[in-house]
Design a protein around this motif. Structure first.
Motif, PDB file in Angstrom:
ATOM      1  N   SER A 228      19.187  -0.841  -2.680  1.00 36.21           N
ATOM      2  CA  SER A 228      20.775  -2.000  -2.417  1.00 36.21           C
ATOM      3  C   SER A 228      20.505  -3.691  -2.544  1.00 36.21           C
ATOM      4  O   SER A 228      21.071  -3.743  -3.046  1.00 36.21           O
ATOM      5  N   LEU A 229      18.805  -3.581  -2.084  1.00 29.81           N
ATOM      6  CA  LEU A 229      18.847  -4.740  -2.802  1.00 29.81           C
ATOM      7  C   LEU A 229      18.711  -5.320  -3.812  1.00 29.81           C
ATOM      8  O   LEU A 229      19.046  -6.854  -4.275  1.00 29.81           O
ATOM      9  N   LEU A 230      18.241  -4.453  -5.052  1.00 27.51           N
ATOM     10  CA  LEU A 230      18.267  -5.107  -5.772  1.00 27.51           C
ATOM     11  C   LEU A 230      19.778  -5.279  -6.434  1.00 27.51           C
ATOM     12  O   LEU A 230      20.242  -6.390  -7.678  1.00 27.51           O
ATOM     13  N   GLY A 231      20.576  -4.190  -5.993  1.00 28.05           N
ATOM     14  CA  GLY A 231      22.213  -4.649  -6.204  1.00 28.05           C
ATOM     15  C   GLY A 231      22.104  -5.714  -5.640  1.00 28.05           C
ATOM     16  O   GLY A 231      23.364  -6.717  -6.470  1.00 28.05           O
TER      17      GLY A 231
ATOM     18  N   LEU B 195      22.602 -13.212  -8.198  1.00 24.89           N
ATOM     19  CA  LEU B 195      21.760 -13.879  -9.852  1.00 24.89           C
ATOM     20  C   LEU B 195      23.499 -13.904 -10.601  1.00 24.89           C
ATOM     21  O   LEU B 195      23.455 -14.836 -11.448  1.00 24.89           O
ATOM     22  N   ALA B 196      24.444 -13.277 -10.834  1.00 30.67           N
ATOM     23  CA  ALA B 196      25.966 -13.579 -11.246  1.00 30.67           C
ATOM     24  C   ALA B 196      26.494 -14.376 -10.637  1.00 30.67           C
ATOM     25  O   ALA B 196      26.836 -15.214 -10.731  1.00 30.67           O
TER      26      ALA B 196
ATOM     27  N   THR C 100      26.965 -22.192 -12.727  1.00 34.91           N
ATOM     28  CA  THR C 100      25.903 -22.684 -13.475  1.00 34.91           C
ATOM     29  C   THR C 100      27.318 -23.242 -14.723  1.00 34.91           C
ATOM     30  O   THR C 100      27.415 -24.353 -15.158  1.00 34.91           O
ATOM     31  N   ARG C 101      27.639 -22.189 -14.859  1.00 34.73           N
ATOM     32  CA  ARG C 101      28.732 -21.911 -16.311  1.00 34.73           C
ATOM     33  C   ARG C 101      29.603 -22.984 -15.774  1.00 34.73           C
ATOM     34  O   ARG C 101      30.441 -23.765 -16.497  1.00 34.73           O
TER      35      ARG C 101
END
Length: 246
Positions: A221-224, A230-231, A237-238
């Protein structure tokens, strides 16, 4: 035909009205749904992580206790105990059975150090150091660490000090005696099973299944959440880069 004002002048053309696009309803609903997913994922990670942490702490409190600090006199006693005993002792000490034994100055120094931690430990150490035969001395030193210090965490300092002094005393014995080698191995094994050391403990139970069952989903869950963050950062940024390029 062009319209005219009452004064006869042509009427000004109406200014174009700038149309503002209202925010799409679907975009707002998608953002709210994404926020709900993030909140649910965070709640899942925190709850499962808390369960895994509590289960691990309970396990570590019994099987992976950190090595405690011991009095400074233990190090000096270890140096003295490593020297082979070549003369008879002259310093009187009481054993656990009430018997008076005579120890060398180095052995007496070790007993005095143990007395700072626990009187019973000091008396048992005196009895073990009074043994002259290597096999009997090794057996008494092993018994000291294995049986004479309670397993309660309150005695961890005494247990660690007893191990350090007993193992040092074994080094002063001939290493070609099988009982001495067996006692040294037993001391190392007992210390490794009581504390979190680099040596393996053959009798230490594995981590509880609850730690794996809750810790693994919490980590996923933390990785998700990290991936979502990040996404989102990349998307911002874009957009910023696109606005700068206009």
């Amino acid at each position: 035909m062009s319209s005219r004002e009452p004064s006869g002048e042509p009427a000004p053309a109406p200014e174009p009205v700038e149309e503002r696009a209202a925010p799409p309803a679907r975009a707002g609903a998608g953002a709210r749904a994404g926020a709900r997913r993030v909140a649910a994922l965070l709640a899942l990670a925190l709850s499962l992580g808390a369960i895994a942490g509590v289960a691990y702490q309970r396990y570590a409190a019994v099987h992976l206790r950190a090595l405690p600090r011991v009095p400074g006199c233990v190090r000096g006693a270890r140096v003295a105990l490593r020297k082979p005993v070549a003369v008879s002792g002259t310093e009187p000490r009481q054993t656990a059975s009430g018997e008076t034994v005579y120890l060398t100055p180095g052995e007496d120094r070790a007993v005095a150090c143990a007395l700072q931690l626990d009187e019973a430990l000091a008396r048992h150490l005196a009895g073990a150091l009074a043994e002259q035969a290597p096999a009997q001395r090794a057996a008494r030193l092993s018994e000291l660490v294995r049986d004479r210090v309670p397993a309660d965490p309150a005695y961890d300092r005494a247990a660690s000090a007893a191990y350090m002094m007993a193992s040092a005393a074994l080094r002063g014995l001939p290493d070609d005696v099988a009982e001495v080698r067996a006692a040294a191995e037993e001391l190392d094994r007992h210390q490794a099973c009581r504390f979190d050391t680099r040596r393996p403990c053959p009798t230490r139970p594995p981590l509880p299944a609850l730690v794996w069952l809750t810790g693994a989903p919490a980590a996923l869950s933390l990785l998700g959440l990290l991936w979502i963050g990040l996404a989102a950062s990349a998307a911002r940024t874009r957009r910023w880069t696109a606005r700068r390029g206009r």
